[in-house]
Design an enzyme around this catalytic site. Structure first.
Site, PDB file in Angstrom:
ATOM      1  N   ASP A  35       0.859  -1.192   0.000  1.00 51.29           N
ATOM      2  CA  ASP A  35       0.000   0.000   0.000  1.00 51.29           C
ATOM      3  C   ASP A  35       0.892   1.238   0.000  1.00 51.29           C
ATOM      4  OD1 ASP A  35      -2.066  -1.772   0.431  1.00 51.29           O
ATOM      5  OD2 ASP A  35      -1.993  -1.500   2.608  1.00 51.29           O
TER       6      ASP A  35
HETATM    7  N1  URA Z   1      -0.771  -6.010   3.932  1.00 53.86           N
HETATM    8  C1  URA Z   1      -1.321  -4.780   3.946  1.00 53.86           C
HETATM    9  O1  URA Z   1      -2.372  -4.570   4.558  1.00 53.86           O
HETATM   10  N2  URA Z   1      -0.708  -3.808   3.258  1.00 53.86           N
HETATM   11  C2  URA Z   1       0.453  -3.982   2.614  1.00 53.86           C
HETATM   12  O2  URA Z   1       0.969  -3.036   2.021  1.00 53.86           O
HETATM   13  C3  URA Z   1       1.016  -5.270   2.612  1.00 53.86           C
HETATM   14  C4  URA Z   1       0.377  -6.265   3.284  1.00 53.86           C
END
Ligand code: URA
Length: 249
Positions: free
Chosen positions: A100
């Protein structure tokens, strides 16, 4: 070699992405549109994508410690900084999976579509290790057990994970799946808000001393270890996948 594999080696997409390019009729061989991704081709076949001739690139794999606010795509339509923008290379690199925008930590970039597929396909179960700062703290033993046993999410129950509390409110979570915002949703499902999320390992590869925003090219020995991890489901500690052993206390 199969056309889809050739396209993946040319760095234009993962193997699955390459098959889509073929079905979208964007790939030509010797000037003719080809719709069979299994078509046998080599460097002399005149493979082109959208009219651009392609040749296999030398495979490269880089590790980046992604800062917050940087998106895990090769191009962003909103003009935000991208992971590929942080890793200068002549090769057509793209990220292996996603983090993310607000997540920090280890992300791999490569032009090797086959390797990217091995490392991200759920079938190969490569483990990823996350450090998660949550509130409220601490997380109860019963909530940790829920994370380990599998959490009911709107897209189905998560596979068993490893989870431990490093200090009150700081969790280490190991998963082999890669669903969208999975760790955040798992923590929310047990009633905790994620304040910060960092990936500290991808298969056998650890972030270690790589500073935020810094990158380095992996050695061929490291790439080989990654490839092996996909073949065996090996974890950063060289153990089996999380479902196959008891979670630590
Ligand atoms: N899980 C998440 O919630 N976000 C990420 O960026 C990676 C794994």
């Amino acid at each position: 070699m199969r056309l889809a594999k050739f396209l993946a080696h040319a760095g234009v997409a993962s193997r699955r992405g390459a098959e889509q390019l073929v079905s979208q009729r964007r790939v030509t061989v010797g000037g003719e549109v080809v719709t069979d991704p299994a078509r046998d081709v080599d460097e002399r076949s005149g493979v082109a994508l959208d009219g651009e001739p392609l040749a296999p690139e030398r495979p490269e794999v880089h590790a980046l410690n992604k800062p917050p606010g940087v998106v895990s795509t090769a191009h962003d339509t909103h003009g935000r900084p991208t992971v590929t923008g942080l890793v200068p290379s002549r090769a057509r690199l793209y990220p292996v999976g996603r983090l993310d925008a607000e997540t920090t930590g280890l992300i791999l970039l490569t032009n090797d579509g086959e390797l990217a597929n091995l490392l991200t396909h759920p079938r190969y179960g490569v483990e990823k290790v996350y450090r998660v700062r949550v509130t409220p703290a601490p997380v109860t033993e019963s909530d940790l057990r829920t994370l380990r046993e599998g959490v009911e999410l709107e897209d189905g129950r998560t596979a068993p994970a490893r989870a431990r509390q490093v200090e009150p409110g700081l969790l280490e979570v190991v998963i082999a799946e890669g669903r969208k915002r999975q760790v955040r949703r798992m923590c929310e499902a047990i009633g905790h808000r994620v304040e910060a999320l960092e990936r500290i390992a991808f298969g056998p590869l650890r972030l270690e001393s790589l500073g935020l925003g810094k990158h380095r090219r992996l050695s061929s020995a490291e790439v080989e270890r990654l490839r092996k991890a996909a073949a065996t489901g090996a974890s950063p500690r060289g153990e089996g996948p999380p479902a196959m052993r008891p979670a630590p206390g």
